[in-house]
Scaffold this motif. Sequence first.
Motif, PDB file in Angstrom:
ATOM      1  N   UNK A 238       0.868  -1.176   0.000  1.00  0.00           N
ATOM      2  CA  UNK A 238       0.000   0.000   0.000  1.00  0.00           C
ATOM      3  C   UNK A 238       0.904   1.224   0.000  1.00  0.00           C
ATOM      4  N   UNK A 239       0.889   1.982  -1.088  1.00  0.00           N
ATOM      5  CA  UNK A 239       1.687   3.205  -1.204  1.00  0.00           C
ATOM      6  C   UNK A 239       0.751   4.403  -1.069  1.00  0.00           C
ATOM      7  N   UNK A 240       0.765   5.019   0.108  1.00  0.00           N
ATOM      8  CA  UNK A 240      -0.116   6.160   0.349  1.00  0.00           C
ATOM      9  C   UNK A 240       0.372   7.371  -0.442  1.00  0.00           C
ATOM     10  N   UNK A 241       1.677   7.620  -0.371  1.00  0.00           N
ATOM     11  CA  UNK A 241       2.299   8.688  -1.144  1.00  0.00           C
ATOM     12  C   UNK A 241       3.778   8.351  -1.270  1.00  0.00           C
ATOM     13  N   UNK A 242       4.596   9.327  -1.664  1.00  0.00           N
ATOM     14  CA  UNK A 242       6.022   9.059  -1.886  1.00  0.00           C
ATOM     15  C   UNK A 242       6.773   8.735  -0.602  1.00  0.00           C
ATOM     16  N   UNK A 243       6.236   9.105   0.547  1.00  0.00           N
ATOM     17  CA  UNK A 243       6.964   8.911   1.810  1.00  0.00           C
ATOM     18  C   UNK A 243       6.313   7.892   2.746  1.00  0.00           C
ATOM     19  N   UNK A 244       5.107   7.438   2.435  1.00  0.00           N
ATOM     20  CA  UNK A 244       4.363   6.574   3.349  1.00  0.00           C
ATOM     21  C   UNK A 244       3.906   5.307   2.629  1.00  0.00           C
ATOM     22  N   UNK A 245       4.292   4.137   3.168  1.00  0.00           N
ATOM     23  CA  UNK A 245       3.889   2.879   2.541  1.00  0.00           C
ATOM     24  C   UNK A 245       3.919   1.754   3.567  1.00  0.00           C
TER      25      UNK A 245
END
Length: 332
Positions: A238-245
């Motif tokens: 799950x890649x929420x955005x470029x910094x959170x996964x």
Amino acid sequence: MPHDTQPAGSRARRFVWLAVGIAVFGLAWTAGWHFLADRIESRLPLTLQQLAGQQAKAECANAEIRGYPFRFGLFCDRISYDSARSGLRAEGGALRSAAQFYRPNHIVSELDGPFSFSGQAGEGRIDWRSLQSSVRLTRRGLDRGSLESQNISIDVDSTALSSRLGLRAERLSAHARKNELDADFAVYAEGVQSTLLDQLAFDRLTLEATLPGQATLLDAPLRGPQGAFDVRLHRILVEVDDTTSLEISGPVRIDETRRISGDISVTARNLQDLAELIARLDPQYAEIAGNIAPMLGAFDTVDGDDAITVPLTIRQNAVSIGFIPLGRLPAF
């Protein structure tokens, strides 16, 4: 200077015989194509019944075979499925399909939305801008298949969910194949939004898994796993955005009561935001998210990166790190 000594009449006769041969071949091809098309149409009810299985009915309304001269394609105004055994009912829009005459088991198709379904566990509706599929069939069922959709929306209301689920994705693809005795599955989504929470969105979702010894799941009629079964999770990402996964991998076993056991690896980036997100998604997960976030750094097994990777043990839905209990997964 050499001269053409072949009589003009001989050349004309050859041309005439060539034209006659082409005409005869064309007539034979046309007759053969229409003969096969009629056979396919006449056998379609039996084929649909075999695909649907016992105590079930599948329908392709106003079915017609098209594609002359080099293709065979099934066209329907509407598709539907009704199972008295499971209580499942489903209905979709117009179907258009095609297969080349030299490769009739490789079928590409397009389906119009919406697709609605209802059953004992709940009901739902799926719609899209475009939905295309490619399948390769064998005598026993599906050998491999892929589905690609654009601007898809999924709305599901089920007793297994704490609230109505609504998902939107700019792009969604799903793949399945037989791999000797195993069954491989993969799902990829981009630009995902959910109605569970305001402003909840993910850049990308990925699921890649293998079900050992479950290749028969793709045989006709299609069905879910029976009894206990194993799953090799290659990757749930799950890649929420470029910094959170959040990424999960490892083997798990699902027993007859649908409880999960296994040893998995969890890799998280921007852990605090993930914990808050998980707790907001479902209150049942809040306990696990709250317990796991403060201690994960001490169990990190991979140094030198900006992520935290920890091993988790699951025993009949009870989650722990080593001997430290974290909570329980909800039943499904």
